[in-house]
Design a protein around this motif. Structure first.
Motif, PDB file in Angstrom:
ATOM      1  N   GLN A  40     -42.812  55.838 -37.357  1.00 10.37           N
ATOM      2  CA  GLN A  40     -42.923  54.545 -36.688  1.00 10.37           C
ATOM      3  C   GLN A  40     -43.231  54.754 -35.209  1.00 10.37           C
ATOM      4  N   THR A  41     -43.863  53.763 -34.620  1.00 14.49           N
ATOM      5  CA  THR A  41     -44.224  53.843 -33.205  1.00 14.49           C
ATOM      6  C   THR A  41     -43.541  52.725 -32.431  1.00 14.49           C
ATOM      7  N   THR A  42     -42.918  53.102 -31.337  1.00 14.19           N
ATOM      8  CA  THR A  42     -42.309  52.138 -30.428  1.00 14.19           C
ATOM      9  C   THR A  42     -43.214  51.991 -29.217  1.00 14.19           C
ATOM     10  N   THR A  43     -43.728  50.798 -29.009  1.00 16.00           N
ATOM     11  CA  THR A  43     -44.622  50.561 -27.877  1.00 16.00           C
ATOM     12  C   THR A  43     -43.883  49.797 -26.781  1.00 16.00           C
ATOM     13  N   ILE A  44     -44.055  50.238 -25.565  1.00 15.97           N
ATOM     14  CA  ILE A  44     -43.476  49.539 -24.417  1.00 15.97           C
ATOM     15  C   ILE A  44     -44.546  49.371 -23.357  1.00 15.97           C
ATOM     16  N   ASN A  45     -44.288  48.495 -22.405  1.00 19.27           N
ATOM     17  CA  ASN A  45     -45.245  48.197 -21.335  1.00 19.27           C
ATOM     18  C   ASN A  45     -46.599  47.779 -21.921  1.00 19.27           C
ATOM     19  N   SER A  46     -46.569  46.736 -22.723  1.00 23.13           N
ATOM     20  CA  SER A  46     -47.767  46.280 -23.416  1.00 23.13           C
ATOM     21  C   SER A  46     -48.347  45.031 -22.768  1.00 23.13           C
ATOM     22  N   SER A  47     -49.653  44.849 -22.953  1.00 20.66           N
ATOM     23  CA  SER A  47     -50.297  43.625 -22.503  1.00 20.66           C
ATOM     24  C   SER A  47     -49.826  42.454 -23.350  1.00 20.66           C
ATOM     25  N   VAL A  48     -49.725  41.301 -22.732  1.00 16.74           N
ATOM     26  CA  VAL A  48     -49.300  40.092 -23.437  1.00 16.74           C
ATOM     27  C   VAL A  48     -50.512  39.288 -23.876  1.00 16.74           C
ATOM     28  N   VAL A  49     -51.442  39.091 -22.947  1.00 15.62           N
ATOM     29  CA  VAL A  49     -52.679  38.356 -23.250  1.00 15.62           C
ATOM     30  C   VAL A  49     -53.848  39.172 -22.701  1.00 15.62           C
ATOM     31  N   PRO A  50     -54.223  40.245 -23.398  1.00 15.39           N
ATOM     32  CA  PRO A  50     -55.259  41.147 -22.874  1.00 15.39           C
ATOM     33  C   PRO A  50     -56.621  40.497 -22.677  1.00 15.39           C
ATOM     34  N   ASP A  51     -56.871  39.374 -23.379  1.00 12.22           N
ATOM     35  CA  ASP A  51     -58.160  38.706 -23.236  1.00 12.22           C
ATOM     36  C   ASP A  51     -58.245  37.846 -21.972  1.00 12.22           C
ATOM     37  N   ARG A  52     -57.104  37.647 -21.282  1.00 10.19           N
ATOM     38  CA  ARG A  52     -57.070  36.897 -20.020  1.00 10.19           C
ATOM     39  C   ARG A  52     -56.342  37.726 -18.968  1.00 10.19           C
ATOM     40  N   PRO A  53     -57.062  38.650 -18.330  1.00 11.47           N
ATOM     41  CA  PRO A  53     -56.427  39.607 -17.420  1.00 11.47           C
ATOM     42  C   PRO A  53     -55.610  38.962 -16.307  1.00 11.47           C
ATOM     43  N   TRP A  54     -56.070  37.832 -15.783  1.00 12.07           N
ATOM     44  CA  TRP A  54     -55.346  37.184 -14.682  1.00 12.07           C
ATOM     45  C   TRP A  54     -53.973  36.690 -15.143  1.00 12.07           C
ATOM     46  N   LEU A  55     -53.908  36.173 -16.381  1.00 14.99           N
ATOM     47  CA  LEU A  55     -52.636  35.702 -16.922  1.00 14.99           C
ATOM     48  C   LEU A  55     -51.754  36.879 -17.336  1.00 14.99           C
ATOM     49  N   ASP A  56     -52.409  37.905 -17.871  1.00 11.63           N
ATOM     50  CA  ASP A  56     -51.665  39.109 -18.242  1.00 11.63           C
ATOM     51  C   ASP A  56     -51.008  39.718 -17.007  1.00 11.63           C
ATOM     52  N   LEU A  57     -51.720  39.732 -15.889  1.00 14.72           N
ATOM     53  CA  LEU A  57     -51.146  40.240 -14.647  1.00 14.72           C
ATOM     54  C   LEU A  57     -49.930  39.418 -14.232  1.00 14.72           C
ATOM     55  N   ALA A  58     -50.002  38.104 -14.390  1.00 11.64           N
ATOM     56  CA  ALA A  58     -48.864  37.246 -14.048  1.00 11.64           C
ATOM     57  C   ALA A  58     -47.652  37.599 -14.910  1.00 11.64           C
ATOM     58  N   TYR A  59     -47.880  37.839 -16.204  1.00 10.13           N
ATOM     59  CA  TYR A  59     -46.785  38.251 -17.085  1.00 10.13           C
ATOM     60  C   TYR A  59     -46.184  39.581 -16.624  1.00 10.13           C
ATOM     61  N   GLN A  60     -47.038  40.520 -16.250  1.00 11.24           N
ATOM     62  CA  GLN A  60     -46.558  41.835 -15.846  1.00 11.24           C
ATOM     63  C   GLN A  60     -45.761  41.770 -14.547  1.00 11.24           C
ATOM     64  N   VAL A  61     -46.231  40.956 -13.598  1.00  5.12           N
ATOM     65  CA  VAL A  61     -45.495  40.792 -12.344  1.00  5.12           C
ATOM     66  C   VAL A  61     -44.121  40.185 -12.626  1.00  5.12           C
ATOM     67  N   ALA A  62     -44.072  39.203 -13.523  1.00  6.04           N
ATOM     68  CA  ALA A  62     -42.783  38.604 -13.900  1.00  6.04           C
ATOM     69  C   ALA A  62     -41.873  39.649 -14.544  1.00  6.04           C
ATOM     70  N   ALA A  63     -42.458  40.551 -15.345  1.00  4.76           N
ATOM     71  CA  ALA A  63     -41.673  41.594 -16.007  1.00  4.76           C
ATOM     72  C   ALA A  63     -41.132  42.616 -15.016  1.00  4.76           C
ATOM     73  N   ILE A  64     -41.745  42.691 -13.846  1.00  2.78           N
ATOM     74  CA  ILE A  64     -41.253  43.582 -12.791  1.00  2.78           C
ATOM     75  C   ILE A  64     -40.191  42.882 -11.948  1.00  2.78           C
ATOM     76  N   VAL A  65     -40.456  41.638 -11.584  1.00  2.00           N
ATOM     77  CA  VAL A  65     -39.598  40.938 -10.617  1.00  2.00           C
ATOM     78  C   VAL A  65     -38.300  40.427 -11.248  1.00  2.00           C
ATOM     79  N   LEU A  66     -38.395  39.758 -12.390  1.00  2.00           N
ATOM     80  CA  LEU A  66     -37.209  39.100 -12.956  1.00  2.00           C
ATOM     81  C   LEU A  66     -36.087  40.072 -13.333  1.00  2.00           C
ATOM     82  N   PRO A  67     -36.373  41.258 -13.897  1.00  2.00           N
ATOM     83  CA  PRO A  67     -35.262  42.171 -14.200  1.00  2.00           C
ATOM     84  C   PRO A  67     -34.552  42.709 -12.963  1.00  2.00           C
TER      85      PRO A  67
END
Length: 264
Positions: free
Chosen positions: A59-86
């Motif tokens: 089995q493969t455990t994936t971490i640090n994955s794109s959420v919406v890879p087809d919309r890079p600007w929105l994916d970046l917003a998700y990633q920034v939230a994943a950095i800031v909120l924790p």
């Protein structure tokens, strides 16, 4: 001059009494909104993996994955939230330590940068290579999943986001699991060995989603970090170490994986 009385209907502000601080309650609440919560989900994750009809090491455990890879600007917003909120629980821990005059004591500051960097690089070198060997052995023996630590789509911001995620993990885990945990646990009069062992056990538990190799490996890492903290009395070196290990795992993996098949 007499002290003016408060206006009618306005309650006087009551400052918190440091003597009434409850270390155990604070410890549970900070864990409950951060790594303790992660530990519970991690236990559920390993149960889910073990009850599949597929061996754990297949089995493969994936971490640090794109959420919406087809919309890079929105994916970046998700990633920034994943950095800031924790980071909010880490800030909460620092705030609670500040209220009781303990924040400076944990050594999370820029007061000794050379010391922190020197210890950090030395620890990273001493832990990183054996850690990789242990992961490969655990996977080969069937105790661990294959961990894919960097799964972001290729964008101009991919590497900066991975660096940010490594920094977030380092700050969150070391401030909460070392600085805050050790301070409040000692205020609860726990024996030193229980403080060190319990912190390491929690650290291992929220890595169970990777498999039993990740669990044991992070317990060992937690024991080492705890003992180092007792000696140097600073979280700074541990943050540096953790950041470097995750940086190599995230950025190094994304660069090396296409050429090193044994990593996959």
């Amino acid at each position: 001059m007499a002290e003016p009385s408060p206006a009618p209907g306005v309650a006087e502000a009551v400052l918190p009494d440091p003597g009434r601080v409850r270390p155990g309650v604070e410890l549970l609440l900070v864990l409950g909104v951060s790594l303790g919560q992660s530990a519970i989900y991690s236990v559920l994750s390993i149960i889910e993996k073990l009850t599949r009809n597929v061996p754990l090491n297949q089995q493969t455990t994936t971490i640090n994955s794109s959420v919406v890879p087809d919309r890079p600007w929105l994916d970046l917003a998700y990633q920034v939230a994943a950095i800031v909120l924790p980071l909010v629980p880490a800030l909460l821990a620092l705030y609670l330590l500040q209220r009781t005059g303990d924040r400076r004591a944990i050594g999370f500051d820029l007061g000794r940068p050379r010391f922190d960097l020197g210890w950090g690089f030395a620890l990273a070198a001493g832990i990183g290579v054996p850690g990789l060997a242990f992961y490969l052995a655990a996977r080969a023996l069937g105790f661990n999943t294959s961990v894919s630590p960097a799964n972001l789509s290729e964008n101009w911001w991919t590497v900066p986001v991975l660096v940010g995620l490594a920094a977030m993990n380092a700050v969150l885990e070391e401030v909460v699991m070392i600085g805050f945990w050790f301070t409040r646990a000692r205020q609860l009069a726990w024996p030193v060995w229980i403080v060190v062992a319990s912190s390491a056990l929690v650290r291992g538990s929220y890595h169970l989603y990777q498999g039993f190799g990740g669990f044991v490996g992070n317990i060992v890492m937690g024991l080492v970090f705890g003992l180092v903290y007792l000696r140097v009395k600073r979280v700074g070196p541990l943050v540096v170490t953790h950041f470097l290990i995750d940086l190599v795992a995230f950025v190094g993996y994304s660069l090396a994986a296409p050429y090193l098949g044994w990593l996959n």
